[in-house]
Design an enzyme around this catalytic site. Sequence first.
Site, PDB file in Angstrom:
ATOM      1  N   SER A 204       0.401  -7.457   3.109  1.00  0.00           N
ATOM      2  CA  SER A 204       0.352  -7.072   4.416  1.00  0.00           C
ATOM      3  C   SER A 204       1.712  -7.429   5.003  1.00  0.00           C
ATOM      4  O   SER A 204       2.716  -7.056   5.032  1.00  0.00           O
ATOM      5  CB  SER A 204      -0.987  -7.710   5.220  1.00  0.00           C
ATOM      6  OG  SER A 204      -1.064  -6.815   6.274  1.00  0.00           O
ATOM      7  N   ASP A 436      -6.871   1.269   0.885  1.00  0.00           N
ATOM      8  CA  ASP A 436      -6.520   0.345   1.926  1.00  0.00           C
ATOM      9  C   ASP A 436      -6.708   0.640   3.157  1.00  0.00           C
ATOM     10  O   ASP A 436      -6.337   1.910   3.531  1.00  0.00           O
ATOM     11  CB  ASP A 436      -5.098  -0.388   1.946  1.00  0.00           C
ATOM     12  CG  ASP A 436      -4.500  -1.335   2.473  1.00  0.00           C
ATOM     13  OD1 ASP A 436      -4.724  -1.298   4.008  1.00  0.00           O
ATOM     14  OD2 ASP A 436      -3.665  -2.195   2.159  1.00  0.00           O
ATOM     15  N   HIS A 474      -7.650  -3.539   1.304  1.00  0.00           N
ATOM     16  CA  HIS A 474      -6.853  -4.551   2.022  1.00  0.00           C
ATOM     17  C   HIS A 474      -7.086  -5.889   1.705  1.00  0.00           C
ATOM     18  O   HIS A 474      -8.104  -6.267   2.237  1.00  0.00           O
ATOM     19  CB  HIS A 474      -6.635  -4.170   3.514  1.00  0.00           C
ATOM     20  CG  HIS A 474      -5.265  -4.903   4.217  1.00  0.00           C
ATOM     21  ND1 HIS A 474      -4.027  -4.125   4.080  1.00  0.00           N
ATOM     22  CD2 HIS A 474      -5.106  -5.998   4.863  1.00  0.00           C
ATOM     23  CE1 HIS A 474      -3.084  -4.984   4.765  1.00  0.00           C
ATOM     24  NE2 HIS A 474      -3.862  -5.913   5.083  1.00  0.00           N
TER      25      HIS A 474
END
Length: 542
Positions: A204, A436, A474
């Site tokens: 991220s 994600d 994610h």
Amino acid sequence: MRTSRWTAVPAALVLLATGFPVATAAPSSTPVCAPLAGMQIPASVMSLPTSGGHVTSAADTTSVVSGETVEYCRVDADIFPVDPAAPAIKMRVALPAGWNRKAIMFGGGGYNGTIPDLTANVPFGPADQPAPLARRYVTFASDSGHQQGPAAPPSLDGSFGVNDEALRNFAAGDALKKTHDATRYLIRQAYRTKPAEVYFAGGSTGGREALIVAQRWPEAFDGVISAYPAWNNLAEVLYLGHLTQILSRPGAFPGPDKQTLLYTSVIAECDGLDGVADGVVSNPGGCHFDPRTLRCPDGADTGATCLSDAQIAAVTAMSTRLEWPYRIASGETGYPGFPFLSGADMRTPFLGFGTAAPANPMPLTSGYGMQYWDQWVKYFLTRDPGHDPLAVDPRDPGPWLDRISRLSEIQDRNDVDLRRFAARGGKLILLHGAADELVSDRSTSDYYRRVRAELGPRTTDGFLRYYVVPGANHANAGAPAFAAGWDSLSTLERWVEKGQSPVDPVVTDTRHQRTRPLCEYPEWPRYRAGDPDRASSFACTP
């Protein structure tokens, strides 16, 4: 021939607490710990401007890491800013006994503000292999130059953005190199030698940071793992602001039941396109779901079993590329949006749409991206904590256009010319989950294609691999359809240290105990025959 990235610090600058130069002491795999406490870190050992640093504590510590007890020296230090109004960078280093002569830096997440767990594994790491500290890596990280406020949700405090030095430390990645250089100094003090290899791993924001170090300091790290990277941070922020405005319109927000309806409908239509019904859409590019098939009678909101016209418009906007009709300094022109099967998965609502519509003030139960936009408008863009985040239109920013353009130069880390990193022997592994909810895999694919177009297939294949994991979300948050686990660190070690490039890697779903081939983009795993829980039953398909 690959050479070490870490150059020696002059012996006159590197003294142990005893006063003897490091150069006269024999290297050791056991760290000197107690003498590090209170040590000053000279500004001269850092390549970017600071006011030096100071070790605030150093103590022998034990932790259970990957099921075994690891002894290490935990060092906490502050790196002082040039601007006295800016916060210090708080950093931490774990110096293990039995050191393997390697080091790895961890990236952060969101707006950072806390120091990552140095006992953790790499993003999408394997459940059956030890974390880096258990492998006797030196592990290190920082809070990126500011401290999370106690009242803010984790990683969602953007208040530091009002200070230019703090903003650059975070967004441009300056804190990464300052932390790297200070850690290099402390390793020399502790072990009386330098590492043989140094790696970076993050997801991220941390994945973005991984790309920053390869772009800006190609000689600092030997290998990099970049997972679900938010590399075009400004571009994504504009997209999130656009989605925030749409979801705030009356009747546009799809509640939890409707989000579940959307997700299950996409799975029902597209799951079997890869040859097996297993809850995973292996080829999202082949999934052409039309949300209008869920339309309520006359387009009105008549309950949880259908979507109104306003809700169809909202979920369509989520999956549609946003282009802005103006130029910004970074050169980015848009953001690609998300697959339908990502943000609507209610197993992780916080990362997707959330459970409440965006508003001013922003609800804590709205989606992570909407809260991220709220903080960005207040502290990065307007620097007015009372500013209404819904009053800024990313498609027509009016008086804020110049500021947006200037921020894009800091936040969009989109340099694709990685020749220097490749020429020094650096290796880069890119990973992203196809489901994600927070950073679009389409965006990472865009970056990869740009690198390949700039450097050519042969050069790119010599140092870069990119894999998209079907069903992975994610950071394996909540209960993803496919909880990805792969020993990317061992793969990277073999590539960097032995010249053995990745061959037919296999990723494990740690939640369902099944495996899949980890296909190099743009290929995806198609079922052939046999046990659908075994990677050997699938073939990577163009």
